[in-house]
Each structure stands twice: as structure tokens, then as C-alpha cells.
Write an enzyme that holds these catalytic residues in place. Structure first.
Site, short mmCIF file in Angstrom:
data_model
loop_
_atom_site.label_atom_id
_atom_site.label_comp_id
_atom_site.label_asym_id
_atom_site.label_seq_id
_atom_site.Cartn_x
_atom_site.Cartn_y
_atom_site.Cartn_z
CG ASP A 159 -88.79 -38.53 21.00
OD1 ASP A 159 -88.91 -38.82 19.79
OD2 ASP A 159 -88.07 -37.60 21.40
CD GLU A 247 -85.33 -33.30 9.61
OE1 GLU A 247 -85.80 -33.52 10.73
OE2 GLU A 247 -84.44 -32.45 9.39
#
Length: 302
Positions: A159, A247
Site C-alpha cells: 500500500d 523494524e
């Protein structure tokens, strides 16, 4: 004896035809050389493995179609699509065939455990998303990547909005390094970016949300040299981390801030945006289903 008279106009016509034929021969020769050069350049480019977790929803095909156009423009990208599903779907297979990407892609599938699935109206940040799928893709890369050929791994959510230039930057990542760059429209800021010192080393990030994270960076803001993932074979994503730490979880296992490689003109350009497609309102479609009428997409893949 007959006298042969050659008119100047005839001489000029013959001369022009001769020049045209010379031009055609030269053009073909130059074109062949150029094609050969381009092919050699493409063969010398490192492979960039782009990992895209995806799941069935009304917008899925639209999102993946947009991404597929990037692969048509950049020949060194290899697409690893991982479906959050117990089986591979025909929609994804059809899309890759239509885009002529079957030879430059692989489709995997693994279902997210129920306890980690978002429920109904849960906000998308409530639980880690894509961890299972990204880990399966990393496993595939470790088993299939050529250790003797330079390559990179990029986590390419379906996205976001990407420029072709971003992948030219990723190709610059040196062995043993993680490349980083700014990401637009993320973390409550217009741009999140690495901060550099006078020696162009990463010394921090301008993140406003949870800046204390080891690597306060978006998934779209870094790529990893594959040799690091082969060297640190246990480095994976985890469900056992706080919100926003996915992350940091993968990066802390393979690198340190001082070893990050700043890209995108020393982190001064935005080449990717953290965009999100608004959830489609299908109130009339839902009415058709509830009243047991034929769906609007009956027989059509949307």
C-alpha cells in the site's frame, strides 16, 4: 554512337538513395550495439528481492497491479509475494501472468496465527502485521539466493508509493551494509529521515513517535544487503516485541547505526511515501449479498 545524357536531378536522386541506405545500415549496427550494451548493464545489476506480504480484500488486486508496473520498469527486481492464506489464490497467479512476471517472482503462502490477527474494527497498529509472511520470505531467500552474486532485500508493502529511482539507490548498497533513506508521510510527520554528521554517518533519526527505539525507522525506509541475512541466519521478525519495534527487531540483529549507509542524496530526497488506500465502502454490495441477489462482480475478477 549514342550520346548518354545524365540529368543533374537523376544524379541527385541516386545520391540521396545511396545516403539513405548507408544511414539504415549504420542505424541497425548502432541499435544492435546499444541493445547489447543495455543487456550487459542489466546483467551486471544486483538483484533486489522485494518482499510483499498481502491478504485478500477488495483493494488487493488494485494494490498489486500498481506495484507490478514498477517491476515492468526495473528489470533487476525479483518479487516475493507472500499471501496470508492457507492456500495460494488464483487472483495473485493471474496478476503475475498478465504482467508477464512469472519468471521474476515467487508466490508463497502462510497464514497468520489467529491470536495475532486483527479483529473487526481493530486499528491496524494494534498487532504486528506481516511478521509470519516476511519470515517465510527470508527463509526462501536464504535457501535460494546466490551467495556469489550481489543482491539486496527490501520489504515492499503493497500500500506504499514507490519511485523507480528508489531501486536505483537500493542497488548502490554495499556488501555488509543496510541502506537507509527518508520516507514521506509517516510517523505523524511530513517526512521521517536519518540524521547525518559532518562525515555523512547516521547519528540518529528525526522520528517524533517513540524516538527511543533502537532504529526509529519505517519498513519502507531501509534495505539489507543479502550477505548480512545469510551471515546472521537467525535474524527474523518477532511477535514478542512492542508496537512499532518490528523494524528495530530485524535491524538490531544484523547491524549498528554507525554501519548504516545513507542513500537518496545523503538522505535529502523522498523516493517513497507511506500511503494507505482508504478502505472501500461497499454498502450496496453488502445489501446485494444480504438479500441473496447476484453480486456486482459475479464472474469478474476485481
Amino acid at each position: 554512337m549514342y550520346e548518354v545524357r545524365v540529368r543533374p536531378r537523376q544524379v541527385m536522386s541516386v545520391f540521396l538513395v545511396f545516403c539513405f541506405l548507408l544511414y539504415v545500415v549504420h542505424k541497425r549496427s548502432s541499435s544492435n550495439c546499444l541493445s547489447s550494451t543495455v543487456e550487459n548493464l542489466q546483467n551486471d545489476e544486483p538483484t533486489i528481492y522485494c518482499i510483499t506480504p498481502t491478504y485478500a480484500r477488495p483493494e488487493q488486486k488494485a494494490e498489486l497491479t500498481r506495484l507490478s508496473h514498477l517491476f515492468m520498469l526495473a528489470s533487476n527486481l525479483h518479487w516475493i509475494i507472500v499471501e496470508d492464506s492457507e492456500v495460494q489464490t488464483q487472483l495473485v497467479k493471474n496478476l503475475l501472468t498478465q504482467a508477464n512476471l512469472n519468471k521474476r517472482s515467487v508466490v508463497l503462502n502462510i497464514k497468520t496465527p489467529d491470536q495475532f490477527k486483527l479483529k473487526g474494527k481493530d486499528p491496524n497498529w494494534k498487532k504486528p502485521r506481516g511478521a509470519e509472511q516476511r519470515n517465510l520470505a527470508l527463509e526462501w531467500i536464504r535457501q535460494n539466493a546466490d551467495p556469489n552474486k550481489r543482491s539486496m532485500v527490501f520489504f515492499m508493502d503493497d500500500d506504499n508509493t514507490y519511485t523507480v529511482e528508489l531501486f536505483r539507490e537500493i542497488a548502490k548498497i554495499e556488501e555488509g551494509h543496510v541502506g537507509v533513506w527518508p520516507v514521506g508521510l509517516v510517523g505523524g510527520l511530513m517526512v521521517e529521515k536519518p540524521l547525518l554528521n559532518e562525515n555523512n554517518q547516521v547519528i540518529g533519526f528525526n522520528a517524533a513517535w517513540r524516538p527511543e527505539r533502537p532504529f526509529p525507522i519505517d519498513m519502507a525506509g531501509f534495505a539489507i544487503s543479502t550477505d548480512l541475512l545469510l551471515k546472521f541466519s537467525k535474524a527474523v521478525f518477532s511477535y514478542e516485541v512492542e508496537r512499532g519495534y518490528q523494524e528495530s527487531e530485524i535491524l538490531r540483529q544484523i547491524t549498528a547505526r554507525v554501519d548504516l549507509q545513507p542513500l537518496a542524496d545523503l538522505c535529502t530526497k523522498v523516493l517513497v511515501w507511506h500511503t494507505r488506500t482508504e478502505k472501500t465502502k461497499l454498502v450496496y454490495e453488502e445489501k446485494l449479498i444480504k438479500s441473496h441477489q447476484e453480486r456486482s462482480d459475479q464472474g469478474i475478477e476485481v
